[in-house]
Structures are given as structure tokens and as C-alpha cells.
Scaffold this motif. Structure first.
Motif, PDB file in Angstrom:
ATOM      1  N   ALA A 146      31.197  -3.288  19.195  1.00 51.90           N
ATOM      2  CA  ALA A 146      30.796  -4.565  18.576  1.00 51.90           C
ATOM      3  C   ALA A 146      31.992  -5.457  18.203  1.00 51.90           C
ATOM      4  O   ALA A 146      31.927  -6.672  18.436  1.00 51.90           O
ATOM      5  N   PRO A 147      33.105  -4.921  17.659  1.00 54.92           N
ATOM      6  CA  PRO A 147      34.225  -5.828  17.345  1.00 54.92           C
ATOM      7  C   PRO A 147      34.839  -6.475  18.589  1.00 54.92           C
ATOM      8  O   PRO A 147      35.314  -7.606  18.525  1.00 54.92           O
ATOM      9  N   THR A 148      34.802  -5.765  19.724  1.00 49.53           N
ATOM     10  CA  THR A 148      35.372  -6.356  20.947  1.00 49.53           C
ATOM     11  C   THR A 148      34.490  -7.522  21.410  1.00 49.53           C
ATOM     12  O   THR A 148      34.979  -8.495  21.973  1.00 49.53           O
ATOM     13  N   ILE A 149      33.204  -7.414  21.134  1.00 50.83           N
ATOM     14  CA  ILE A 149      32.277  -8.485  21.499  1.00 50.83           C
ATOM     15  C   ILE A 149      32.410  -9.643  20.501  1.00 50.83           C
ATOM     16  O   ILE A 149      32.412 -10.815  20.873  1.00 50.83           O
ATOM     17  N   ALA A 150      32.597  -9.273  19.229  1.00 49.01           N
ATOM     18  CA  ALA A 150      32.832 -10.307  18.206  1.00 49.01           C
ATOM     19  C   ALA A 150      34.100 -11.093  18.532  1.00 49.01           C
ATOM     20  O   ALA A 150      34.130 -12.329  18.405  1.00 49.01           O
ATOM     21  N   ALA A 151      35.141 -10.387  18.991  1.00 51.47           N
ATOM     22  CA  ALA A 151      36.408 -11.065  19.317  1.00 51.47           C
ATOM     23  C   ALA A 151      36.198 -12.072  20.445  1.00 51.47           C
ATOM     24  O   ALA A 151      36.783 -13.168  20.427  1.00 51.47           O
ATOM     25  N   ALA A 152      35.345 -11.734  21.400  1.00 46.40           N
ATOM     26  CA  ALA A 152      35.086 -12.660  22.511  1.00 46.40           C
ATOM     27  C   ALA A 152      34.324 -13.890  22.019  1.00 46.40           C
ATOM     28  O   ALA A 152      34.621 -15.020  22.423  1.00 46.40           O
ATOM     29  N   ILE A 153      33.341 -13.679  21.116  1.00 43.82           N
ATOM     30  CA  ILE A 153      32.581 -14.826  20.588  1.00 43.82           C
ATOM     31  C   ILE A 153      33.510 -15.735  19.777  1.00 43.82           C
ATOM     32  O   ILE A 153      33.492 -16.963  19.918  1.00 43.82           O
ATOM     33  N   ILE A 268      31.399 -12.627  12.640  1.00 45.93           N
ATOM     34  CA  ILE A 268      30.452 -13.006  13.694  1.00 45.93           C
ATOM     35  C   ILE A 268      29.035 -12.485  13.440  1.00 45.93           C
ATOM     36  O   ILE A 268      28.048 -13.180  13.664  1.00 45.93           O
ATOM     37  N   PHE A 269      28.937 -11.231  12.993  1.00 47.93           N
ATOM     38  CA  PHE A 269      27.622 -10.587  12.905  1.00 47.93           C
ATOM     39  C   PHE A 269      27.180 -10.330  11.477  1.00 47.93           C
ATOM     40  O   PHE A 269      28.001 -10.169  10.569  1.00 47.93           O
ATOM     41  N   GLU A 270      25.844 -10.232  11.302  1.00 53.01           N
ATOM     42  CA  GLU A 270      25.295  -9.719  10.051  1.00 53.01           C
ATOM     43  C   GLU A 270      24.285  -8.612  10.402  1.00 53.01           C
ATOM     44  O   GLU A 270      23.689  -8.630  11.488  1.00 53.01           O
ATOM     45  N   LEU A 287      22.869  -5.518  14.676  1.00 51.70           N
ATOM     46  CA  LEU A 287      23.690  -6.665  14.301  1.00 51.70           C
ATOM     47  C   LEU A 287      23.134  -7.913  14.956  1.00 51.70           C
ATOM     48  O   LEU A 287      22.825  -7.905  16.152  1.00 51.70           O
ATOM     49  N   LYS A 288      22.996  -8.994  14.160  1.00 48.46           N
ATOM     50  CA  LYS A 288      22.637 -10.256  14.804  1.00 48.46           C
ATOM     51  C   LYS A 288      23.742 -11.282  14.579  1.00 48.46           C
ATOM     52  O   LYS A 288      24.502 -11.181  13.606  1.00 48.46           O
ATOM     53  N   ILE A 289      23.832 -12.215  15.503  1.00 48.67           N
ATOM     54  CA  ILE A 289      24.897 -13.222  15.431  1.00 48.67           C
ATOM     55  C   ILE A 289      24.593 -14.197  14.303  1.00 48.67           C
ATOM     56  O   ILE A 289      23.463 -14.680  14.171  1.00 48.67           O
ATOM     57  N   ARG A 290      25.577 -14.472  13.469  1.00 48.09           N
ATOM     58  CA  ARG A 290      25.377 -15.377  12.336  1.00 48.09           C
ATOM     59  C   ARG A 290      25.049 -16.796  12.814  1.00 48.09           C
ATOM     60  O   ARG A 290      25.504 -17.220  13.876  1.00 48.09           O
ATOM     61  N   TYR A 293      27.462 -19.211  14.435  1.00 49.11           N
ATOM     62  CA  TYR A 293      27.830 -19.034  15.848  1.00 49.11           C
ATOM     63  C   TYR A 293      26.603 -19.095  16.770  1.00 49.11           C
ATOM     64  O   TYR A 293      26.618 -18.565  17.868  1.00 49.11           O
ATOM     65  N   ALA A 294      25.557 -19.774  16.293  1.00 47.57           N
ATOM     66  CA  ALA A 294      24.297 -19.853  17.054  1.00 47.57           C
ATOM     67  C   ALA A 294      24.506 -20.407  18.459  1.00 47.57           C
ATOM     68  O   ALA A 294      23.776 -20.056  19.390  1.00 47.57           O
ATOM     69  N   ALA A 295      25.535 -21.240  18.633  1.00 46.56           N
ATOM     70  CA  ALA A 295      25.807 -21.831  19.946  1.00 46.56           C
ATOM     71  C   ALA A 295      26.175 -20.767  20.974  1.00 46.56           C
ATOM     72  O   ALA A 295      26.164 -21.021  22.182  1.00 46.56           O
ATOM     73  N   HIS A 296      26.521 -19.564  20.486  1.00 43.52           N
ATOM     74  CA  HIS A 296      26.897 -18.476  21.403  1.00 43.52           C
ATOM     75  C   HIS A 296      25.898 -17.323  21.348  1.00 43.52           C
ATOM     76  O   HIS A 296      26.187 -16.222  21.785  1.00 43.52           O
ATOM     77  N   ASP A 297      24.717 -17.593  20.779  1.00 46.32           N
ATOM     78  CA  ASP A 297      23.697 -16.561  20.652  1.00 46.32           C
ATOM     79  C   ASP A 297      22.622 -16.753  21.726  1.00 46.32           C
ATOM     80  O   ASP A 297      21.818 -17.692  21.651  1.00 46.32           O
ATOM     81  N   ALA A 298      22.633 -15.869  22.706  1.00 47.09           N
ATOM     82  CA  ALA A 298      21.697 -16.016  23.839  1.00 47.09           C
ATOM     83  C   ALA A 298      20.240 -15.992  23.377  1.00 47.09           C
ATOM     84  O   ALA A 298      19.386 -16.642  23.980  1.00 47.09           O
ATOM     85  N   LEU A 299      19.958 -15.264  22.297  1.00 54.83           N
ATOM     86  CA  LEU A 299      18.576 -15.191  21.808  1.00 54.83           C
ATOM     87  C   LEU A 299      18.080 -16.560  21.357  1.00 54.83           C
ATOM     88  O   LEU A 299      16.900 -16.875  21.438  1.00 54.83           O
ATOM     89  N   GLN A 300      18.992 -17.386  20.845  1.00 56.82           N
ATOM     90  CA  GLN A 300      18.619 -18.720  20.385  1.00 56.82           C
ATOM     91  C   GLN A 300      18.669 -19.748  21.523  1.00 56.82           C
ATOM     92  O   GLN A 300      17.985 -20.761  21.480  1.00 56.82           O
ATOM     93  N   LEU A 301      19.513 -19.490  22.514  1.00 58.27           N
ATOM     94  CA  LEU A 301      19.700 -20.477  23.581  1.00 58.27           C
ATOM     95  C   LEU A 301      18.610 -20.406  24.647  1.00 58.27           C
ATOM     96  O   LEU A 301      18.292 -21.403  25.279  1.00 58.27           O
TER      97      LEU A 301
END
Ligand code: SF4
Lengths: 363, 80
Positions: A146-153, A268-270, A287-290, A293-301
Motif C-alpha cells: 500500500a505505501p508503494t501505491i500511495a507514493a505513486a498517487i 493518501i489513504f484512510e 484502505l480507501k483513497i482520501r 485525492y479523489a481525482a486519482h480514485d478510480a472508484l470515483q472516476l
């Protein structure tokens, strides 16, 4: 002499001595569970199971990230792959996992753009090079990944890479331990805790769990002596009825964990509820994206509709993941289900218990 | 996915490390690690260094494990 941190922990003399010690102290029948796919593979590969006394059973728990990913999540990934202009990026393990009707591999063969990457930064690079496309990364993994993914976001947000997003299907280990203890039919006497999840979250992260259940817990590294040391500590605790939370991987794991990785992760996450294969919904175990950072959350896009998700008929992955069944107890094992033609995720992933049994267990 | 093999940092540039994994050179991001230096052994996961191995703690563990062997050998030779 500088330590290279490899051969030292494959020392046959140390291993023999630890085995001797375990044999001399073990009296009671005990069931120890490892909650890490890398441990599962390491235990099978090194042959540890065959040298332990019959009183000690080793169970593999929900420690393979791909295996615990819920069927509805797999189906959502497949739906994402079908959206025009999407380039789906993922770690390799997910490609062959069967969804209800398809798999990422089948979608790829059918012409969908799905790319296997080694790191989240490779996915970010694909987004930079394809500004007209929407690049989505499949966020599967535990606290290590998860931190490696957070770093990318975070990097995408800072560099304003607008076409990069993540679907977060992460899972957290301590809440899963709680769920395992609460499940009525699961009998576990001690836990071999995951080494690299613990590198990030630190030994103290398990303290509330340990305080509540008073069950022996030892963090282990991945070499044979690391695992044998952890088993010896667990058996000692069980024989002397003095449970503790301890660390057999001191060279990599501290009490507090990796503060920098934790900070990026929480930026990034909560925490959010998450559904695990074989277990169901575990509160605050994902974990969901805060919102920030919604602009990078595929679930919202994307509007992802998943019709009724069904797990493969006859597959016992759910029970295998919580240790109430071993793979040979599944009717499909080695018959309809093999690594070449897998039915469930536990046979797909190299870290899956069924795949490990298939490769290393002679029955 | 998780390279459990510790790798040595041979070069650092722009928060990226070049690492040596049993003779093979690879790149790893240092974004998730505080104060990494050339010569450190690190654990790399999916392209990121996530932990620095503590030499002193490693030595201590090995010493303890080897001491235990010595103790067993002694008590066995006494019995014989
Ligand atoms: S053997 Fe195959 S079908 Fe059976 S539990 Fe394992 S993955 Fe599922």
C-alpha cells in the motif's frame, strides 16, 4: 566481516539446533498459522513441515494478497478493463485469477489494453507517455504494498499527472487476525506474523490485538532459521503458558515500523471496511483513497457496475484461507484445478496455499 | 512480489538507488525510506526500498543462535 544477510540465515548447523530444541520442548498439540504468502512458500520450499514433530501443525492463513481479494473486486477490475480508453496496469499475479465470467488474461487476449508492471512507478510512467488514455492501477496488497501505491498517487498529484488513478482493494493484517480469532470454527494457538508487513507497521501495531486475545505472536523473517526461530519461540510460549508478542526479525522490524512509509500511507489513504474472500466484511480492514485525492480514485472516476459476483463452483479457497481446510480436502485439487488450469486464486498465485501444496507437497 | 532477498545499495541519485541483488543490478525508489546510504543493505518491495537492515541487531541474533549451539554441544558432551 560484513553480514550479507542471506547465507547466515541458511546455516545448517543453526537450523539443526533449532529443530532439536523444538523437538525437545514440544509436548502439546499446537496449531500455528502463518499469515504471509511469502512465508507459505518459504516454509514449503525449505521443507520445514517435514522436520517438525507431529505435535506441531502449520496452517497457512489469509496472507496471499491476490487470494483474499473478493470476487466482486476481481469482477470490478475486469469491468474497468472493458472501458474504452483505459489502460489497466497491474502486478502479474492478478492476470489469471478467474472472475465470475472472465479474467484479465481473457480480456487481454480479447484486445483490452492490460499491462503487467513491476512497480507502481512503471504504471505512472505509462500514464505520462499516454496522455490521451486513462491509466488505472489495480491496488491489491497488504501494508507492505500500500505505501508503494500511495507514493505513486502522491507523485501523480504533485506532478499533476491527471490520467493516473488507482482502484484501492488493499487489505490490512491486524483486523484480519481479529476476524480469524472471532470465527467460531477456526482453531489457532499462535501466529507467525508477516515480516514485511511488520517492517512497515512495526511490532507495536499488533499490541491491541495481542492484549485482547493473549495469543502467542512472533514476527518472522523469511530464511529457514528465521522461521524455525519463530516456531521455537511460539512453542516455548505455549508450553510454558506465557504468551507474548515478540520479534524474531529484529534486523528488519522495529517497534515503531517505518515512519516515512506510514506517513505517506496515511496522507493518501484512510481505513475503510473491506470484504475478504472466505471471511466476508471485516470492519476497518481496508484502505480507501482520501477525498483530497479523489481525482486519482478510480472508484470515483468510473461508474463500475458489477453484476452478481459468484465464486468458482466447488472451490474451497475460502476455507483454505482461514485454515479450516487444507488443499487436498478440496474435491477439485489436482483434478479439475492445477496451476496450469486453475479454478481458484489460491492455485493461481505463486503465493497461494493450493499452488504451494501442488508444487511441494507429495501426497 | 516481495523480494525477501536483501540488496546492497551501490549508488544513489535523485532519490533512486541502484541496488545489487546477488550480482544483478536493479533500481529502487528511496521515497519510502529515511536516510539510506551507499553500502546499506535494504529490503526492496515492488521497486521501493522499505527497510534498512540493522547490522548490530543482525549480529546479535546470530550470536545468540550460535551460543545456543555451543550450549547444546557442551551439555551433550557432558552426558557422554
Ligand atoms: S484446489 Fe483449486 S478449487 Fe480447490 S480450493 Fe484450491 S484453488 Fe480452489
Amino acid at each position: 566481516m560484513t553480514l550479507k544477510h542471506i547465507d547466515e540465515y541458511r546455516d545448517a548447523e543453526i537450523s539443526q539446533n533449532l529443530i532439536k530444541k523444538i523437538k525437545s520442548i514440544s509436548q502439546k498439540e499446537v496449531r500455528l498459522m502463518e499469515v504471509c504468502g511469502t512465508h507459505t512458500v518459504s516454509i514449503f520450499r525449505s521443507g520445514i513441515r517435514s522436520v517438525l514433530p507431529a505435535s506441531i501443525s502449520l496452517l497457512s492463513g489469509p496472507g496471499c494478497p491476490v487470494c483474499v481479494t473478493d470476487q466482486a473486486e476481481i469482477d470490478a477490475f475486469i469491468e474497468l478493463a472493458r472501458i474504452d480508453d483505459v489502460i489497466l496496469t497491474t502486478f502479474g499475479d492478478l492476470m489469471r485469477v478467474p472472475g465470475t465470467k472472465s479474467s484479465l488474461q481473457k480480456e487481454s487476449a480479447g484486445g483490452r489494453d492490460i499491462r503487467v508492471v513491476y512497480s507502481t512507478f512503471d504504471a505512472l510512467e505509462i500514464a505520462r507517455k499516454n496522455p490521451a488514455k486513462k491509466v488505472v492501477f489495480l491496488g491489491v496488497g497488504f501494508e507492505t504494498t500500500a505505501p508503494t501505491i500511495a507514493a505513486a498517487i502522491l507523485s501523480a498529484a504533485q506532478a499533476d499527472v491527471k490520467n493516473f488513478s488507482v482502484i484501492s482493494a488493499h487489505k490490512l493484517v491486524p483486523p484480519a487476525l481479529e476476524a480469524l480469532m472471532a470465527a467460531a470454527d477456526v482453531k489457532i494457538d499462535g501466529f507467525i506474523l508477516p515480516g514485511h508487513v511488520s517492517v512497515i507497521i512495526g511490532l507495536n501495531a499488533y499490541r491491541p490485538f495481542f492484549d485482547r486475545y493473549q495469543i502467542p505472536c512472533v514476527v518472522a523473517g523469511f530464511e529457514p532459521t528465521d522461521i524455525l526461530q519463530a516456531i521455537s519461540m511460539l512453542v516455548e510460549m505455549l508450553e510454558s503458558k506465557s504468551p507474548a508478542l515478540d520479534n524474531a526479525y529484529r534486523r528488519a522490524v522495529t517497534a515503531e515500523g517505518n515512519a516515512k512509509a506510514q506517513q505517506i500511507l496515511t496522507e493518501i489513504f484512510e481505513p475503510a471496511d473491506a470484504c475478504w474472500r472466505g471471511i466476508g466484511i471485516i470492519p476497518q480492514s481496508g484502505l480507501k483513497i482520501r477525498e483530497k485525492y479523489a481525482a486519482h480514485d478510480a472508484l470515483q472516476l468510473f461508474d463500475i457496475q458489477v453484476p452478481d459476483a459468484k465464486t468458482p463452483h466447488g472451490c474451497a479457497c475460502g476455507e483454505v484461507l482461514i485454515g479450516t481446510k487444507i488443499p487436498p480436502e478440496c474435491a477439485l485439487y489436482k483434478k479439475a484445478c492445477t496451476p496450469m488450469d486453475p479454478v481458484g486464486p489460491c492455485m493461481v498465485s505463486t503465493e497461494g496455499t493450493c499452488a504451494a501444496y501442488y508444487k511441494y507437497h507429495s501426497d | 512480489m516481495c523480494l525477501a532477498i536483501p540488496s546492497r545499495i551501490t549508488k544513489i541519485e535523485n532519490n533512486m538507488a541502484t541496488i545489487d541483488v546477488e550480482g544483478v543490478q536493479r533500481e529502487a525508489s528511496l521515497l519510502l525510506l529515511e536516510d539510506a546510504r551507499v553500502g546499506d543493505y535494504v529490503i526492496v518491495h515492488a521497486g521501493f526500498a522499505i527497510s534498512k537492515l540493522d547490522q548490530a541487531a543482525a549480529q546479535e541474533t546470530l550470536d545468540l543462535l550460535r551460543e545456543a549451539i555451543a550450549a547444546v554441544d557442551k551439555s551433550e558432551s557432558k552426558q557422554n
